[in-house]
Structures are given as structure tokens and as C-alpha cells.
Design a protein around this motif. Structure first.
Motif, PDB file in Angstrom:
ATOM      1  N   VAL A  83       1.004  -1.224   0.016  1.00  0.00           N
ATOM      2  CA  VAL A  83       0.087  -0.111   0.016  1.00  0.00           C
ATOM      3  C   VAL A  83       0.967   1.225   0.062  1.00  0.00           C
ATOM      4  O   VAL A  83       2.171   1.163   0.345  1.00  0.00           O
ATOM      5  N   GLY A  84       0.323   2.518  -0.180  1.00  0.00           N
ATOM      6  CA  GLY A  84       1.025   3.530  -0.371  1.00  0.00           C
ATOM      7  C   GLY A  84       0.373   4.818  -0.543  1.00  0.00           C
ATOM      8  O   GLY A  84      -0.575   4.784  -1.063  1.00  0.00           O
ATOM      9  N   MET A  85       1.183   5.914  -0.260  1.00  0.00           N
ATOM     10  CA  MET A  85       0.765   7.468  -0.634  1.00  0.00           C
ATOM     11  C   MET A  85       2.028   8.122  -0.697  1.00  0.00           C
ATOM     12  O   MET A  85       3.059   7.688   0.094  1.00  0.00           O
ATOM     13  N   ILE A  86       1.786   9.263  -1.187  1.00  0.00           N
ATOM     14  CA  ILE A  86       2.778  10.580  -1.196  1.00  0.00           C
ATOM     15  C   ILE A  86       2.604  11.257   0.185  1.00  0.00           C
ATOM     16  O   ILE A  86       1.487  11.798   0.340  1.00  0.00           O
ATOM     17  N   VAL A  87       3.588  11.883   0.992  1.00  0.00           N
ATOM     18  CA  VAL A  87       3.124  12.582   2.064  1.00  0.00           C
ATOM     19  C   VAL A  87       4.301  13.569   1.814  1.00  0.00           C
ATOM     20  O   VAL A  87       5.684  13.748   1.831  1.00  0.00           O
ATOM     21  N   ASP A  88       3.652  15.002   1.907  1.00  0.00           N
ATOM     22  CA  ASP A  88       4.520  16.305   1.524  1.00  0.00           C
ATOM     23  C   ASP A  88       4.935  16.455   2.976  1.00  0.00           C
ATOM     24  O   ASP A  88       4.136  17.051   3.846  1.00  0.00           O
ATOM     25  N   ARG A  89       6.311  16.520   3.494  1.00  0.00           N
ATOM     26  CA  ARG A  89       6.686  17.048   4.333  1.00  0.00           C
ATOM     27  C   ARG A  89       7.187  18.368   4.439  1.00  0.00           C
ATOM     28  O   ARG A  89       8.024  18.525   3.690  1.00  0.00           O
ATOM     29  N   GLY A  90       6.756  19.210   5.274  1.00  0.00           N
ATOM     30  CA  GLY A  90       7.461  20.642   5.419  1.00  0.00           C
ATOM     31  C   GLY A  90       8.353  20.888   6.516  1.00  0.00           C
ATOM     32  O   GLY A  90       8.891  19.927   7.032  1.00  0.00           O
ATOM     33  N   HIS A  91       8.985  21.888   6.602  1.00  0.00           N
ATOM     34  CA  HIS A  91       9.906  22.143   7.406  1.00  0.00           C
ATOM     35  C   HIS A  91       9.485  21.918   8.966  1.00  0.00           C
ATOM     36  O   HIS A  91      10.354  21.791  10.082  1.00  0.00           O
ATOM     37  N   ASP A  92       8.123  21.818   9.048  1.00  0.00           N
ATOM     38  CA  ASP A  92       7.500  21.874  10.460  1.00  0.00           C
ATOM     39  C   ASP A  92       6.799  20.607  10.786  1.00  0.00           C
ATOM     40  O   ASP A  92       5.998  20.240  11.745  1.00  0.00           O
ATOM     41  N   PHE A  93       7.263  19.470   9.848  1.00  0.00           N
ATOM     42  CA  PHE A  93       6.472  18.092  10.290  1.00  0.00           C
ATOM     43  C   PHE A  93       6.900  17.506  11.481  1.00  0.00           C
ATOM     44  O   PHE A  93       8.003  17.476  12.124  1.00  0.00           O
ATOM     45  N   PRO A  94       5.860  17.279  12.331  1.00  0.00           N
ATOM     46  CA  PRO A  94       5.940  17.090  13.681  1.00  0.00           C
ATOM     47  C   PRO A  94       6.629  15.625  14.082  1.00  0.00           C
ATOM     48  O   PRO A  94       6.359  14.813  13.227  1.00  0.00           O
ATOM     49  N   GLY A  95       7.421  15.467  14.947  1.00  0.00           N
ATOM     50  CA  GLY A  95       8.219  14.312  14.995  1.00  0.00           C
ATOM     51  C   GLY A  95       7.254  13.199  15.608  1.00  0.00           C
ATOM     52  O   GLY A  95       7.577  11.898  15.168  1.00  0.00           O
ATOM     53  N   MET A 108       5.438   2.133   3.488  1.00  0.00           N
ATOM     54  CA  MET A 108       3.998   2.763   2.891  1.00  0.00           C
ATOM     55  C   MET A 108       3.949   4.033   2.640  1.00  0.00           C
ATOM     56  O   MET A 108       3.203   4.534   1.898  1.00  0.00           O
ATOM     57  N   TRP A 109       5.018   4.566   2.887  1.00  0.00           N
ATOM     58  CA  TRP A 109       5.058   6.268   2.768  1.00  0.00           C
ATOM     59  C   TRP A 109       5.963   6.724   1.882  1.00  0.00           C
ATOM     60  O   TRP A 109       7.308   6.208   1.985  1.00  0.00           O
ATOM     61  N   LEU A 110       5.768   7.554   0.870  1.00  0.00           N
ATOM     62  CA  LEU A 110       6.728   8.158   0.200  1.00  0.00           C
ATOM     63  C   LEU A 110       6.928   9.446   0.372  1.00  0.00           C
ATOM     64  O   LEU A 110       5.828  10.258   0.093  1.00  0.00           O
ATOM     65  N   TYR A 111       8.024   9.928   0.729  1.00  0.00           N
ATOM     66  CA  TYR A 111       7.986  11.558   1.306  1.00  0.00           C
ATOM     67  C   TYR A 111       8.514  12.323   0.387  1.00  0.00           C
ATOM     68  O   TYR A 111       9.504  11.981  -0.291  1.00  0.00           O
ATOM     69  N   ARG A 112       7.978  13.229   0.217  1.00  0.00           N
ATOM     70  CA  ARG A 112       8.542  14.581  -0.758  1.00  0.00           C
ATOM     71  C   ARG A 112       8.673  15.858   0.504  1.00  0.00           C
ATOM     72  O   ARG A 112       8.036  16.303   0.940  1.00  0.00           O
ATOM     73  N   ASP A 113      10.209  16.071   0.624  1.00  0.00           N
ATOM     74  CA  ASP A 113      10.485  17.040   1.600  1.00  0.00           C
ATOM     75  C   ASP A 113      10.718  18.392   0.884  1.00  0.00           C
ATOM     76  O   ASP A 113      11.530  18.541  -0.070  1.00  0.00           O
ATOM     77  N   ASP A 114      10.310  19.287   1.514  1.00  0.00           N
ATOM     78  CA  ASP A 114      10.359  20.737   0.917  1.00  0.00           C
ATOM     79  C   ASP A 114      10.594  21.720   2.061  1.00  0.00           C
ATOM     80  O   ASP A 114       9.663  22.345   2.915  1.00  0.00           O
ATOM     81  N   PRO A 115      11.910  22.128   2.339  1.00  0.00           N
ATOM     82  CA  PRO A 115      12.314  22.919   3.604  1.00  0.00           C
ATOM     83  C   PRO A 115      11.949  24.415   3.599  1.00  0.00           C
ATOM     84  O   PRO A 115      11.852  25.227   4.599  1.00  0.00           O
ATOM     85  N   THR A 116      11.237  24.700   2.452  1.00  0.00           N
ATOM     86  CA  THR A 116      10.853  26.197   2.092  1.00  0.00           C
ATOM     87  C   THR A 116       9.438  26.429   2.501  1.00  0.00           C
ATOM     88  O   THR A 116       8.840  27.463   2.274  1.00  0.00           O
ATOM     89  N   ARG A 117       8.664  25.297   2.800  1.00  0.00           N
ATOM     90  CA  ARG A 117       7.160  25.481   2.957  1.00  0.00           C
ATOM     91  C   ARG A 117       6.822  24.706   4.269  1.00  0.00           C
ATOM     92  O   ARG A 117       7.394  23.646   4.520  1.00  0.00           O
ATOM     93  N   GLY A 118       5.836  25.075   5.029  1.00  0.00           N
ATOM     94  CA  GLY A 118       5.231  24.175   5.935  1.00  0.00           C
ATOM     95  C   GLY A 118       4.266  23.042   5.540  1.00  0.00           C
ATOM     96  O   GLY A 118       3.841  23.021   4.415  1.00  0.00           O
ATOM     97  N   THR A 119       4.095  22.169   6.340  1.00  0.00           N
ATOM     98  CA  THR A 119       3.299  21.058   6.089  1.00  0.00           C
ATOM     99  C   THR A 119       2.085  21.412   5.993  1.00  0.00           C
ATOM    100  O   THR A 119       1.483  22.256   6.484  1.00  0.00           O
TER     101      THR A 119
END
Length: 370
Positions: A83-95, A108-119
Motif C-alpha cells: 500500500v502507499g501514498m505520497i506525504v509532503d513533509r514541510g519544515h514543521d513536520f511533527p516528530g 508505505m509512505w513516499l516522502y517529498r521534503d520541501d524545507p521552504t514550506r510548511g506541512t
């Protein structure tokens, strides 16, 4: 029933989003009620004051988003690698949310990280029984093209939650990929379930394998009375089916109808109802229905795999997935127990989805609907 993991493709992928949900609660007059939500899997979470809330309440962060609930509904039956989905992680992604995701299965998670924006965040503002919903950050939409050349590419079943016009764009993207003809599970977005959207829906239905609005959404789109009954839901199912769902009209319509259960319609088969897992006599088990429809459709996708395409049987899996989602605020808990057998078993909210599936099958058999 277990998946053998013999194919490299994912069985179920959702194009729905992950959202950090914030909550505020007020009475009918807009006065704070003092209600709070426990943080999702976060013993160290500290609430923060949200100045954006018009009633200045303290919101609590929860894992949200229709895609998230859908893949968890499928995860109850399938391993993380399927199973799976894309998760867009911003700079504020909670631990604490990262920890919760890892517990369900990192693969199951495919992360796309963008430190320039918030989640992506949204505020669920309750005023009495009415829930208002607004995005607090810009949305980052996900398309089939985003799956290309990733571990989530060309899944067997793809789920999307959107307007009919965006559904058409998603179908177009799918059709442009060679060697991919997935089962498409379309969940209309609630605010577009209005009569004005019906012509656009009719255009996309021939490319949709399974259409699944809830009862209120279905009746609204068809300009039917808004108080759902089984008779009205059956009529709505038939009307959508007659519009030509699926290639050559061989698709299915499943209208999710809360405590009444789910109505299943497929060409050439009689309409069938699948009871809700929790009956009105067990209404105390129903704590929060947010995300239930999404997890229902994730369970449906897994059920289609495990039942080899039997839509009605898949609806039983869907019903069980929804039963776990409504037992608490937020996502259900995943645990493990060997029960002294030496073989580890996954438990959700301390119970087995397979046990509930058997109980539901037995109940329907006793009613003579098997």
C-alpha cells in the motif's frame, strides 16, 4: 488471508493528501466549550495557541487527510510494501507524527521534503454539531504522474478524492501511461456533490471502476430528497449505474450509508446491502466518524485484492476497516500479539480485522444474504 508479496507493484495507492488537522470546539453561540483532543501518539506534544481561529481556541494536532485514512484502511489487510501514498513533509513536520507513521510501516509512505514550506494544515472548527473546514496552508495536489519512477508507480488499484473535472484529469494521466490499466476508485469530494456537477460526473463515469459517494452526497448530486432511506439510496445507486459506470458499463456503485450500511450495485447483479459492523445497539462504540468513508475505501481496495475482484465481498473488508476508524478520535492503534502461538499477529485497537470479517460474514449468512 495473507498477501504473498510476490509482485512488485503496490496493490493500493491513494492520491489523497496527508494533512495536519487542527481542531477547535465551540457551542452554537461560538463560545469555547473547553473540549480538547488527545494528541495522536504523542506523549510529549504541547499545544499551541492558534491566532487564526476566529474563536481563539487551542487546537490539537492530529494526523488527517483522506489519503491517510484510506491507506490505513488498506493497511489493516495488506503489508506496508503493498500500500502507499505520497506525504509532503514541510519544515514543521511533527516528530510524533513521524513516529506514528513509522509504526504503521515506513515502506508505505513516499516522502517529498520541501524545507521552504510548511506541512499542509487545516482547521476543523466545530460550532455545536456543525464542522467547518478550512485549509490553513496551500494544498499540494498529487497526480498519477507524481507516482512515475517511484516505488508507488502503476499500482493495481488507485483511489482519488476530488471534483469530477479533476477526476477526468487524473483518468487522462492514467491513460497516457503504457502498460497500466488500474482499478479506479473514485470518491467525490463533498463540496462538489451538487447538481451542477452531475454533467461533469457523467462524462468521467465510463472510466471509473467504482464510484462511492456517501448517501447524503449521492442524493444531493441527483437532486433527490436529502434525508437518506434505504429506498432512496437504492434508487440513487441504480441511477448512477444507469449512467454507465466503468468500461462498457461494467463498473460498480457503492453508496456508504452510515448506520444503514453500504448499498452495492453492479451491472448484472441484484442490489445488495452490507450491514455496518457496529449496529445501533452498539452505538457507544462510535466515537468519531471522521475518516470512516476514506478508510472504508482503503479496505475496499484491499478486499478487491483478497477476494479476487468480488465487489460485494470486498465491501465486507471495507466495512471492517471503517469499524476500527470510528472507535476513537484519530487513527486506530496498531499492535501485535503472538497469543502464545509463536506467530505474531497484528491487532488494531486490540482486535483482529480477520475476526471481525468472519463475524460480519456469519451475521450476513444468518440473515440469508450470503
Amino acid at each position: 488471508m495473507a498477501d504473498d508479496g510476490s509482485t512488485s507493484r503496490r496493490h493500493f495507492v491513494s492520491l489523497g493528501m496527508f494533512i495536519i488537522d487542527e481542531f477547535s470546539f465551540a457551542d452554537e453561540d461560538g463560545n469555547p466549550t473547553g473540549k480538547t483532543l488527545a494528541p495522536q501518539a504523542s506523549p510529549s506534544y504541547e499545544p499551541c495557541l492558534c491566532a487564526r481561529s476566529p474563536i481563539q481556541l487551542i487546537p490539537y494536532l492530529q494526523i488527517g487527510g483522506g489519503g491517510t485514512y484510506a491507506v490505513i484502511g488498506a493497511r489493516m489487510w495488506l503489508p506496508p510494501s503493498k500500500v502507499g501514498m505520497i506525504v509532503d513533509r514541510g519544515h514543521d513536520f511533527p516528530g510524533h507524527i513521524q513516529e506514528a507513521f513509522d509504526a504503521y510501516g515506513p515502506d508505505m509512505w513516499l516522502y517529498r521534503d520541501d524545507p521552504t514550506r510548511g506541512t499542509t494544515r487545516a482547521l476543523n472548527a466545530y460550532r455545536g454539531e456543525h464542522r467547518g473546514f478550512e485549509y490553513l496552508t496551500p494544498r499540494v495536489r498529487i497526480t498519477p504522474r507524481d507516482l512515475s519512477n517511484t516505488k508507488l508507480a502503476q499500482p493495481d488499484i488507485i483511489h482519488f478524492i476530488c471534483s469530477p473535472s479533476r477526476a477526468a484529469a487524473i483518468i487522462s494521466d492514467i491513460e497516457q501511461e503504457e502498460g497500466w490499466s488500474p482499478t479506479t476508485v473514485y470518491e467525490p469530494i463533498p463540496d462538489r456533490c451538487v447538481p451542477e456537477e452531475l454533467p461533469a460526473l457523467q462524462k468521467v463515469l465510463p472510466a471509473v471502476s467504482i464510484l462511492s459517494p456517501n448517501a447524503e452526497e449521492a442524493l444531493s448530486m441527483l437532486s433527490m430528497p436529502k434525508e437518506p432511506t434505504k429506498e432512496l439510496v437504492e434508487e440513487a445507486c441504480s441511477r448512477f449505474l444507469d449512467m454507465g459506470v466503468g468500461p462498457h458499463g461494467q463498473g460498480s456503485v457503492i453508496i456508504r450509508s452510515g448506520a444503514m450500511g453500504a448499498c452495492v450495485a453492479s451491472r448484472g447483479s441484484p442490489l445488495a446491502w452490507v450491514d455496518a459492523y457496529w449496529s445501533p445497539e452498539n452505538s457507544d462504540k462510535v466515537v468519531e466518524v471522521t475518516g470512516a468513508g476514506n478508510s472504508f475505501l482503503g479496505g475496499l481496495g484491499a478486499g478487491l485484492v483478497l477476494s479476487k475482484g468480488d465487489v460485494r465481498q470486498a465491501t465486507l473488508y471495507a466495512t471492517v476497516s471503517a469499524s476500527f476508524t470510528i472507535e476513537q478520535e484519530g487513527l486506530p492503534r496498531l499492535g501485535r500479539n503472538s497469543h502464545g502461538t509463536g506467530q505474531e499477529m497484528e491487532l488494531w485497537n486490540g482486535d483482529s480485522p480477520h475476526r471481525r470479517l468472519q463475524a460480519l460474514q456469519d451475521r450476513l449468512a444468518e440473515k440469508g444474504t450470503k
